[in-house]
Design an enzyme around this catalytic site. Structure first.
Site, mmCIF file in Angstrom:
data_model
loop_
_atom_site.group_PDB
_atom_site.id
_atom_site.type_symbol
_atom_site.label_atom_id
_atom_site.label_comp_id
_atom_site.label_asym_id
_atom_site.label_seq_id
_atom_site.Cartn_x
_atom_site.Cartn_y
_atom_site.Cartn_z
ATOM 1 N N ALA A 66 0.861 -1.176 0.000
ATOM 2 C CA ALA A 66 0.000 0.000 0.000
ATOM 3 C C ALA A 66 0.902 1.233 0.000
ATOM 4 O O ALA A 66 2.062 1.158 0.427
ATOM 5 C CB ALA A 66 -0.869 -0.011 1.244
ATOM 6 N N GLY A 111 0.401 -5.245 0.550
ATOM 7 C CA GLY A 111 -0.698 -5.334 -0.428
ATOM 8 C C GLY A 111 -0.289 -6.062 -1.700
ATOM 9 O O GLY A 111 -1.141 -6.585 -2.420
ATOM 10 N N GLU A 114 -0.751 -9.587 -0.883
ATOM 11 C CA GLU A 114 -2.202 -9.797 -0.745
ATOM 12 C C GLU A 114 -2.911 -9.847 -2.103
ATOM 13 O O GLU A 114 -3.830 -10.638 -2.312
ATOM 14 C CB GLU A 114 -2.797 -8.688 0.134
ATOM 15 C CG GLU A 114 -2.372 -8.855 1.587
ATOM 16 C CD GLU A 114 -2.727 -7.666 2.444
ATOM 17 O OE1 GLU A 114 -2.298 -6.541 2.103
ATOM 18 O OE2 GLU A 114 -3.449 -7.850 3.435
ATOM 19 N N GLU A 134 3.698 -5.351 7.429
ATOM 20 C CA GLU A 134 2.906 -4.256 8.015
ATOM 21 C C GLU A 134 3.220 -3.983 9.477
ATOM 22 O O GLU A 134 3.206 -2.832 9.921
ATOM 23 C CB GLU A 134 1.395 -4.547 7.871
ATOM 24 C CG GLU A 134 0.858 -4.434 6.458
ATOM 25 C CD GLU A 134 0.995 -5.698 5.623
ATOM 26 O OE1 GLU A 134 1.692 -6.633 6.064
ATOM 27 O OE2 GLU A 134 0.399 -5.752 4.538
HETATM 28 N N1 COA Z 1 4.569 3.186 -0.570
HETATM 29 C C1 COA Z 1 4.966 4.356 -1.095
HETATM 30 N N2 COA Z 1 6.141 4.514 -1.709
HETATM 31 C C2 COA Z 1 6.934 3.435 -1.797
HETATM 32 C C3 COA Z 1 6.595 2.182 -1.267
HETATM 33 C C4 COA Z 1 5.330 2.091 -0.633
HETATM 34 N N3 COA Z 1 4.896 0.937 -0.125
HETATM 35 N N4 COA Z 1 7.590 1.323 -1.496
HETATM 36 C C5 COA Z 1 8.538 2.011 -2.159
HETATM 37 N N5 COA Z 1 8.154 3.295 -2.340
HETATM 38 C C6 COA Z 1 8.876 4.367 -3.016
HETATM 39 C C7 COA Z 1 10.021 4.892 -2.171
HETATM 40 O O1 COA Z 1 9.536 5.829 -1.234
HETATM 41 C C8 COA Z 1 10.887 5.504 -3.230
HETATM 42 O O2 COA Z 1 10.332 6.729 -3.622
HETATM 43 P P1 COA Z 1 11.265 8.057 -3.760
HETATM 44 O O3 COA Z 1 12.233 7.702 -4.859
HETATM 45 O O4 COA Z 1 10.303 9.144 -4.139
HETATM 46 O O5 COA Z 1 11.929 8.232 -2.441
HETATM 47 C C9 COA Z 1 10.736 4.558 -4.391
HETATM 48 O O6 COA Z 1 9.502 3.857 -4.180
HETATM 49 C C10 COA Z 1 11.830 3.516 -4.507
HETATM 50 O O7 COA Z 1 11.910 2.815 -3.276
HETATM 51 P P2 COA Z 1 13.258 2.646 -2.419
HETATM 52 O O8 COA Z 1 12.887 2.406 -1.001
HETATM 53 O O9 COA Z 1 14.180 3.779 -2.692
HETATM 54 O O10 COA Z 1 13.852 1.326 -3.104
HETATM 55 P P3 COA Z 1 14.842 0.276 -2.436
HETATM 56 O O11 COA Z 1 15.301 -0.610 -3.535
HETATM 57 O O12 COA Z 1 15.873 0.958 -1.623
HETATM 58 O O13 COA Z 1 13.934 -0.576 -1.418
HETATM 59 C C11 COA Z 1 11.968 -1.804 -0.728
HETATM 60 C C12 COA Z 1 12.904 -1.400 -1.897
HETATM 61 C C13 COA Z 1 10.787 -2.544 -1.329
HETATM 62 C C14 COA Z 1 12.738 -2.734 0.241
HETATM 63 C C15 COA Z 1 11.522 -0.529 0.025
HETATM 64 O O14 COA Z 1 11.026 0.408 -0.929
HETATM 65 C C16 COA Z 1 10.429 -0.782 1.034
HETATM 66 O O15 COA Z 1 10.707 -1.312 2.101
HETATM 67 N N6 COA Z 1 9.180 -0.387 0.715
HETATM 68 C C17 COA Z 1 8.057 -0.506 1.604
HETATM 69 C C18 COA Z 1 7.594 -1.933 1.707
HETATM 70 C C19 COA Z 1 6.446 -2.060 2.705
HETATM 71 O O16 COA Z 1 6.612 -1.904 3.882
HETATM 72 N N7 COA Z 1 5.259 -2.396 2.185
HETATM 73 C C20 COA Z 1 4.089 -2.629 2.975
HETATM 74 C C21 COA Z 1 3.299 -1.389 3.115
HETATM 75 S S1 COA Z 1 1.887 -1.718 4.163
#
Ligand code: COA
Length: 260
Positions: A66, A111, A114, A134
């Site tokens: 999400a 999500g 999911e 989450e």
């Molecule tokens: N919601 C909003 N933005 C997200 C996102 C999310 N769930 N996951 C990634 N992004 C965005 C980042 O903020 C970043 O945006 P920016 O360039 O404007 O800062 C962009 O996507 C790239 O992500 P980044 O974190 O820089 O990539 P990474 O390769 O370093 O890490 C992940 C990848 C997937 C490990 C990391 O993005 C992450 O942990 N995301 C969240 C996962 C999560 O907790 N999901 C469950 C949500 S309930």
């Protein structure tokens, strides 16, 4: 409808839905959730679409969850409203009358897992990372993760994954039954297409009834599930396709299903 965050394509019986916010790793904001609902609703009644493949844009992510920027601002009411919208989409996918394949092409977190769980098949690329992180954000899964993950991989593993928020790689996802198959990223879409082609030669009503029997049967006792199966078997026997399929076998030829 013109989509801001989806790319849609129809090709040889396959309806493609590609979530297209690669700069945000295809995170599901409200707009994307609404567009997914619309796209699946349109494909449901589109006779040119026999199987749907759902995937993410780019090589890094299926869906990284999400949209955390939106989540950060939710209160009790808006949080509930948001997950109800998301749950509606996962319900539409799970109960879709045509097979839906998730092509998990990278991160499928929160999500993302999911959405994949709601699909009828999950094929993953070997760089895929899946999980329900989450709790690390002080939240819980809200698009069906607490319910579907336990039903698919068992309560013990679901408890562990959801309570630790641990992310697992494709190999582990395959070992626990979360994904059906793992291939290289280069092979992923072709593998999903091959699966779609193998399925779509079968009778459409038989596919729809099979999906319904498995989905609804899981929430019934075995006795009630068997009764339900018998009911659907009777219905499928009344279709022209069942006559054609059985006759084609007896006449030693390929069946020509019309969906009637
Ligand atoms: N919601 C909003 N933005 C997200 C996102 C999310 N769930 N996951 C990634 N992004 C965005 C980042 O903020 C970043 O945006 P920016 O360039 O404007 O800062 C962009 O996507 C790239 O992500 P980044 O974190 O820089 O990539 P990474 O390769 O370093 O890490 C992940 C990848 C997937 C490990 C990391 O993005 C992450 O942990 N995301 C969240 C996962 C999560 O907790 N999901 C469950 C949500 S309930």
């Amino acid at each position: 409808m013109n989509y801001e965050n989806l790319k849609i394509k129809k090709d040889n019986g396959i309806g493609w839905i590609v979530i297209n916010r690669p700069d945000k790793l295809n995170a599901l904001n409200i707009k994307t959730v609404e567009e997914l609902k619309d796209a699946f609703t349109v494909f449901q009644t589109d006779a040119d679409v026999k199987v749907v493949i759902l995937t993410g844009s780019g090589e890094k992510a299926f869906v990284a969850g999400a949209d955390i920027k939106e989540l950060a601002g939710f209160d009790e009411q808006s949080g509930r409203d948001y997950v109800i919208k998301g749950q509606e989409v996962t319900q539409i996918i799970e109960n879709f009358k045509k097979p839906v394949i998730a092509a998990v092409n990278g991160y499928a977190l929160g999500g993302g897992t999911e959405l994949a769980l709601a699909c009828h098949f999950r094929f993953a690329s070997d760089n895929a990372m899946m999980g329900q992180p989450e709790v690390k954000l002080g939240l819980i899964p809200g698009f069906g993760g607490t319910q579907r993950l336990a039903r698919l991989v068992g309560k013990g593993i679901a408890m562990e994954l959801i309570l630790t928020g641990r992310t697992i790689n494709a190999e582990e996802a395959h070992r626990i039954g979360l994904v059906n198959k793992v291939v290289t990223q280069d092979e992923l879409l072709a593998a999903c297409e091959a699966l779609a082609n193998k399925i779509m030669v079968n009778g459409p009503a038989a596919l729809a009834f099979s999906i319904e029997a498995i989905n609804k049967g899981l929430d019934k006792t075995l006795d009630d599930g068997l009764l339900f199966e018998a009911e659907l078997f009777g219905k499928v026997c009344a279709t022209e396709d069942s006559k054609e399929g059985t006759l084609a076998f007896l006449e030693k030829r390929k069946a020509n299903f019309t969906g009637k």
